[in-house]
Scaffold this motif. Structure first.
Motif, PDB file in Angstrom:
ATOM      1  N   PRO A 119      20.904  39.625   7.142  1.00  0.00           N
ATOM      2  CA  PRO A 119      20.000  40.500   6.381  1.00  0.00           C
ATOM      3  C   PRO A 119      18.529  40.154   6.596  1.00  0.00           C
ATOM      4  O   PRO A 119      17.691  41.057   6.750  1.00  0.00           O
ATOM      5  N   ALA A 120      18.202  38.862   6.619  1.00  0.00           N
ATOM      6  CA  ALA A 120      16.806  38.460   6.834  1.00  0.00           C
ATOM      7  C   ALA A 120      16.334  38.854   8.227  1.00  0.00           C
ATOM      8  O   ALA A 120      15.184  39.285   8.408  1.00  0.00           O
ATOM      9  N   ILE A 121      17.209  38.721   9.227  1.00  0.00           N
ATOM     10  CA  ILE A 121      16.845  39.083  10.592  1.00  0.00           C
ATOM     11  C   ILE A 121      16.571  40.583  10.694  1.00  0.00           C
ATOM     12  O   ILE A 121      15.596  41.023  11.324  1.00  0.00           O
ATOM     13  N   GLN A 122      17.418  41.399  10.056  1.00  0.00           N
ATOM     14  CA  GLN A 122      17.191  42.845  10.073  1.00  0.00           C
ATOM     15  C   GLN A 122      15.835  43.202   9.470  1.00  0.00           C
ATOM     16  O   GLN A 122      15.072  43.993  10.044  1.00  0.00           O
ATOM     17  N   ILE A 123      15.544  42.616   8.312  1.00  0.00           N
ATOM     18  CA  ILE A 123      14.272  42.923   7.648  1.00  0.00           C
ATOM     19  C   ILE A 123      13.096  42.456   8.502  1.00  0.00           C
ATOM     20  O   ILE A 123      12.097  43.172   8.670  1.00  0.00           O
ATOM     21  N   ASP A 165       6.186  38.900   6.394  1.00  0.00           N
ATOM     22  CA  ASP A 165       7.242  38.023   6.917  1.00  0.00           C
ATOM     23  C   ASP A 165       7.389  36.759   6.065  1.00  0.00           C
ATOM     24  O   ASP A 165       8.502  36.280   5.843  1.00  0.00           O
ATOM     25  N   THR A 166       6.273  36.219   5.550  1.00  0.00           N
ATOM     26  CA  THR A 166       6.395  35.013   4.728  1.00  0.00           C
ATOM     27  C   THR A 166       7.071  35.310   3.391  1.00  0.00           C
ATOM     28  O   THR A 166       7.804  34.471   2.864  1.00  0.00           O
ATOM     29  N   THR A 167       6.829  36.493   2.842  1.00  0.00           N
ATOM     30  CA  THR A 167       7.521  36.886   1.611  1.00  0.00           C
ATOM     31  C   THR A 167       9.009  37.050   1.872  1.00  0.00           C
ATOM     32  O   THR A 167       9.857  36.644   1.063  1.00  0.00           O
ATOM     33  N   ILE A 168       9.349  37.636   3.014  1.00  0.00           N
ATOM     34  CA  ILE A 168      10.756  37.807   3.405  1.00  0.00           C
ATOM     35  C   ILE A 168      11.430  36.446   3.542  1.00  0.00           C
ATOM     36  O   ILE A 168      12.541  36.221   3.039  1.00  0.00           O
TER      37      ILE A 168
END
Length: 524
Positions: free
Chosen positions: A355-359, A455-458
């Motif tokens: 999921p993190a990679i997709q976002i 990206d840092t928030t993700i």
């Protein structure tokens, strides 16, 4: 009408951010924002837009050698290294869980960290100590702290806030960090462009850091939040649920993690601490090695600051991740019962990062489109020639916040807005140069904290295993308070011309706000 450098360039980030907050469906929101941007870039031709998107997606990871000879510092190598590090970390965390190291560390920490406050303070201290890079900070601190905060009934949303509000603020204030090296190089260029010779780039960075009121306020506020257990706005609901052993989430169930990984008995705290220690040490070593190589290539003498300026962060993270994973395997390999579950656990660990990679990939696509549309340049153009000099720090803080929020990148905001701030100071009042640069840095970090496409928030929500939009929404009240006291500080700087009085005003207002919140605090 062309979308480039026009108000239309604001449409893609507004669509992505607005829908993400309204629907809580991050992938759909990012995808629609990307599609709108592609249509704007391709004269509303659907086929051309789809072809353009396919080419952009490919270019994130591979380019033709004839067009660009890929190297370790190329954009595609950076992207692949960051995604590789995420996968390695997911696998490492799953294997540590399998070995029983997470449970053992939680039990060990519970005997020493006996309260919610201690668990939160531990997270803040770790975030302040690991200042090398914000990506690394978010993921490493999250995985070390999560077993402890879970045991003490601290919500994943609170953990994500503690991580995010120490990672970027610490990195942006420290000269020996990837952020510090980047900013020192930018500030040095601005000083040279305006023939300012009274101070070095490092000296100017230190002075600008003292004028970064938002980063200072964010760190003090997160420390007060951990100490006094302040729960603002929606955070109170998450904390109330966590104290009862539940997860508060209005749309979904349990947050991501490793629920399907079997935890074996016989784990030891070192099964968690040693791999993380190797990860930290290896990453730092490779940062210095690649930085020294970069200095040598340019014929420069070695220095710590110079090494961080010329280092390869993504490659260092990848190398650290590989050594951390190898260490984890070496620790659990002598245990046959644990070893039998390796293939399944590795697959589950990789899956937790999907999921993190997709976002992250969609956020990169949107950032590239926003850059080509000129969203940042359009926003920056709005500031020139608008107000008297003493209002410019406030205006630059607000513009930096809006730009970072809309583009999802504080670094991109630095690159666009810092030179503009230098030109504005030179054209109006050069004595306001450092306050204006500090206001840009502060605004960019503030906007980055609030943006769902940052990206840092993700990565902070990933490190805390918290749903991404839950993290964004619960962090907003804290970020808003930090922004308000920062605005007051920049107002005082503009009116008095004194950076010291501006800092005093900011800190006094922050202290008063914290005292009032503590007095009104109710059990979550």
């Amino acid at each position: 009408m062309s979308a480039a450098d026009s108000a239309l360039s604001l449409l893609p980030p507004l669509v992505a951010i607005g829908l993400a907050i309204l629907t809580r469906r991050v992938l759909l929101s990012l995808g629609l924002g990307i599609l709108v941007g592609a249509l704007l870039l391709n004269a509303a031709n659907p086929l051309a837009a789809l072809g353009d998107l396919a080419a952009r997606l490919l270019a994130l990871f591979w380019t033709l050698p004839a067009a660009n000879e890929p190297g370790l510092g190329s954009p595609e190598a950076w992207n692949l290294s960051i995604l590789g590090f995420l996968l390695l970390l997911g696998a490492m965390v799953a294997l540590v869980t399998l070995s029983g190291g997470t449970r053992a560390f939680g039990e060990w920490a519970r005997r020493r960290i006996a309260t919610r406050r201690d668990a939160q303070l531990m997270t803040v201290v770790l975030g302040a100590v690991i200042f090398i890079d914000d990506y690394f900070n978010s993921l490493a601190v999250g995985n070390v702290s999560r077993p402890v905060t879970d045991r003490q009934g601290v919500s994943r949303a609170k953990l994500a806030y503690l991580i995010d509000s120490t990672a970027a603020p610490v990195c942006v204030l420290m000269p020996l960090s990837s952020w510090g090296a980047y900013l020192i190089s930018l500030i040095g260029g601005i000083l040279a462009a305006h023939a300012i010779t009274g101070t070095s780039a490092l000296g100017a960075f230190v002075q600008v850091s003292m004028l970064n009121f938002y980063a200072i306020s964010a760190l003090l506020l997160v420390l007060a939040t951990a100490t006094l257990d302040l729960n603002l706005g929606p955070m109170a609901r998450h904390e109330a649920a966590a104290r009862q052993g539940r997860v508060y989430d209005s749309r979904r169930g349990t947050p991501p993690g490793n629920p399907a990984v079997t935890e074996h008995e016989g784990g030891r705290p070192r099964d968690l601490l040693v791999p993380i220690g190797v990860l930290v040490a290896a990453t730092l070593a490779v940062l210095l090695i690649t930085g020294a190589r970069g200095l040598a290539t340019e014929g420069l003498a070695f220095s710590l600051l110079g090494a961080f300026e010329h280092t390869e962060v993504a490659l260092s993270l990848l190398a650290g991740g590989l050594l951390g994973l190898a260490t984890t395997l070496a620790l659990l390999w002598p245990r046959p019962a644990v070893r039998a579950n390796l293939p399944r656990t590795l697959w589950l660990g990789l899956g937790t990062m999907w999921p993190a990679i997709q976002i992250l990939v969609l956020a990169w696509l949107l950032t590239g489109i926003i850059g080509e549309l000129g969203t940042g340049a359009y926003l920056a153009g709005l500031v020139e020639g608008v107000l008297a000099p003493h209002w410019l720090p406030i205006l630059l803080f607000l513009l930096g916040g809006i730009m970072a929020f809309a583009t999802g990148t504080s670094w991109g905001t630095f690159g666009i807005l810092l030179p503009i701030a230098g030109d504005l100071a030179a054209a109006t009042e050069l004595a306001m140069l450092l306050p204006m640069l500090g206001a840009v840095l502060a605004g960019a970090v503030f906007g980055d904290h609030c943006s769902p496409i940052s990206d840092t928030t993700i990565l902070s929500s990933t490190g805390a295993a918290c749903h991404h939009i839950d993290h964004v929404i619960t962090q907003l009240p804290y970020a808003g308070l930090g922004a308000l006291v920062s605005l007051a500080g920049y107002l005082v700087v503009g009116l008095t011309g004194s950076a010291l009085w501006g800092l005093v005003a900011c800190l006094a207002l922050l202290g008063l706000s914290i005292a009032l919140l503590a007095l009104r605090r109710r059990p979550a």
